[in-house]
Motif scaffolding. Structure first.
Motif, PDB file in Angstrom:
ATOM      1  N   GLY A 275       0.683  -1.240  -0.125  1.00  0.00           N
ATOM      2  CA  GLY A 275      -0.111   0.027   0.012  1.00  0.00           C
ATOM      3  C   GLY A 275       0.835   1.240   0.054  1.00  0.00           C
ATOM      4  O   GLY A 275       0.059   2.469   0.125  1.00  0.00           O
ATOM      5  N   LEU A 276       2.238   1.218   0.059  1.00  0.00           N
ATOM      6  CA  LEU A 276       2.948   2.403  -0.046  1.00  0.00           C
ATOM      7  C   LEU A 276       3.005   3.003  -1.357  1.00  0.00           C
ATOM      8  O   LEU A 276       3.495   4.107  -1.459  1.00  0.00           O
ATOM      9  N   GLY A 277       2.719   2.327  -2.230  1.00  0.00           N
ATOM     10  CA  GLY A 277       2.697   2.969  -3.618  1.00  0.00           C
ATOM     11  C   GLY A 277       3.992   2.686  -4.460  1.00  0.00           C
ATOM     12  O   GLY A 277       4.913   1.648  -3.973  1.00  0.00           O
ATOM     13  N   ASP A 278       4.259   3.355  -5.420  1.00  0.00           N
ATOM     14  CA  ASP A 278       5.509   3.080  -6.187  1.00  0.00           C
ATOM     15  C   ASP A 278       6.993   3.671  -5.708  1.00  0.00           C
ATOM     16  O   ASP A 278       6.879   5.030  -5.480  1.00  0.00           O
ATOM     17  N   LEU A 279       7.652   2.757  -4.927  1.00  0.00           N
ATOM     18  CA  LEU A 279       9.103   3.300  -4.526  1.00  0.00           C
ATOM     19  C   LEU A 279      10.030   2.957  -5.381  1.00  0.00           C
ATOM     20  O   LEU A 279      11.164   2.902  -4.719  1.00  0.00           O
ATOM     21  N   ASN A 280       9.938   3.011  -6.576  1.00  0.00           N
ATOM     22  CA  ASN A 280      11.102   2.634  -7.393  1.00  0.00           C
ATOM     23  C   ASN A 280      12.038   3.744  -7.196  1.00  0.00           C
ATOM     24  O   ASN A 280      11.933   5.148  -7.114  1.00  0.00           O
ATOM     25  N   GLY A 281      13.127   2.978  -6.871  1.00  0.00           N
ATOM     26  CA  GLY A 281      14.404   3.966  -6.716  1.00  0.00           C
ATOM     27  C   GLY A 281      14.742   4.347  -5.206  1.00  0.00           C
ATOM     28  O   GLY A 281      15.914   5.020  -5.105  1.00  0.00           O
ATOM     29  N   LYS A 282      13.740   3.948  -4.502  1.00  0.00           N
ATOM     30  CA  LYS A 282      13.896   4.384  -3.013  1.00  0.00           C
ATOM     31  C   LYS A 282      14.642   3.647  -2.363  1.00  0.00           C
ATOM     32  O   LYS A 282      14.768   2.328  -2.633  1.00  0.00           O
ATOM     33  N   VAL A 283      15.429   4.087  -1.370  1.00  0.00           N
ATOM     34  CA  VAL A 283      16.261   3.209  -0.325  1.00  0.00           C
ATOM     35  C   VAL A 283      15.219   2.842   0.624  1.00  0.00           C
ATOM     36  O   VAL A 283      14.423   3.398   1.296  1.00  0.00           O
ATOM     37  N   VAL A 284      15.058   1.534   0.686  1.00  0.00           N
ATOM     38  CA  VAL A 284      13.951   0.809   1.724  1.00  0.00           C
ATOM     39  C   VAL A 284      14.963  -0.226   2.646  1.00  0.00           C
ATOM     40  O   VAL A 284      15.587  -1.012   2.278  1.00  0.00           O
ATOM     41  N   ILE A 285      14.922   0.081   4.111  1.00  0.00           N
ATOM     42  CA  ILE A 285      15.480  -0.530   5.020  1.00  0.00           C
ATOM     43  C   ILE A 285      14.537  -1.730   5.564  1.00  0.00           C
ATOM     44  O   ILE A 285      13.417  -1.081   6.116  1.00  0.00           O
TER      45      ILE A 285
END
Length: 212
Positions: free
Chosen positions: A77-87
């Motif tokens: 549900g967070l949406g499009d996180l393309n390219g984001k740093v996700v820990i």
């Protein structure tokens, strides 16, 4: 740095509180609505609230600190996180035959599932190998603790490494994201000692090097 902490349980709060002290703009998202004492917690420690998707999309780094059983719909549900740093701080914990265990491991990992839920995100597995009490305050420990990181994107690992170091850990690069298949079972070693063997929660793994 703008950090979105998705989840406001013990781990999310400990990390967020510490990063606010380090000067970061921390926004709590997703499951914070209606969380007990959240307003007073924010008043005491700093940080802000926002809907999960809004918090994640506006952040430089998204930190996942959710219970595994509720993670998939919240993360998707967070949406499009393309390219984001996700820990990814989560461990894929389940109860099986009356005992706590891992839902997956060795052939895949929770972190790899997170990467599949967030196509294009730069996922780093870390901050899953100690308890919230230590994550929020490593100064109680007699030696600097270590925290392993795994990920496929070198720049994303550099960003995660800096955030981990600000918590007082020595960040150690464990390799690609598939190494989460080792780091999540390592968390079970901590859980076994902390909860089942009576060691308590105020400790973390450290690396004892040979003296020069």
């Amino acid at each position: 740095m703008r950090v979105a902490v998705i989840g406001a349980g013990a781990v999310g709060r400990a990390l967020g509180r510490a990063w606010v002290k380090a000067g970061h703009d921390v926004v709590y998202g997703a499951r914070t609505a209606g969380v007990k004492d959240m307003a007073s917690f924010l008043a005491q420690t700093g940080g802000r609230e926002a809907p999960g998707q809004a918090a994640a999309l506006a952040a430089d780094v998204v930190v996942l600190a959710l219970p595994w059983g509720k993670a998939e719909p919240a993360v998707r549900g967070l949406g499009d996180l393309n390219g984001k740093v996700v820990i990814d701080c989560m461990n894929p914990l389940i109860m099986r035959d009356g005992a706590l265990g891992l839902e997956c491991g060795f052939e895949t990992s929770g972190a790899e599932r997170v990467a599949a839920w967030l196509p294009g995100a730069r996922v780093v597995k870390t901050l899953n190998q100690a308890g919230a009490e230590v994550m929020g305050d490593t100064t109680m420990l007699s030696a600097r603790p270590v925290m392993f990181l795994a990920g496929d994107d070198a720049a994303a690992k550099d960003t995660a490494r800096a955030l981990v170091a600000e918590l007082g850990f020595e960040p150690l690069d464990a390799g690609p994201l598939s190494i989460a298949r080792l780091l999540e079972p390592l968390a079970m070693v901590w859980i076994n000692q902390a909860i089942l063997r009576g060691e308590g929660r105020d400790w973390a793994f450290t690396l004892a090097r040979r003296r020069p």
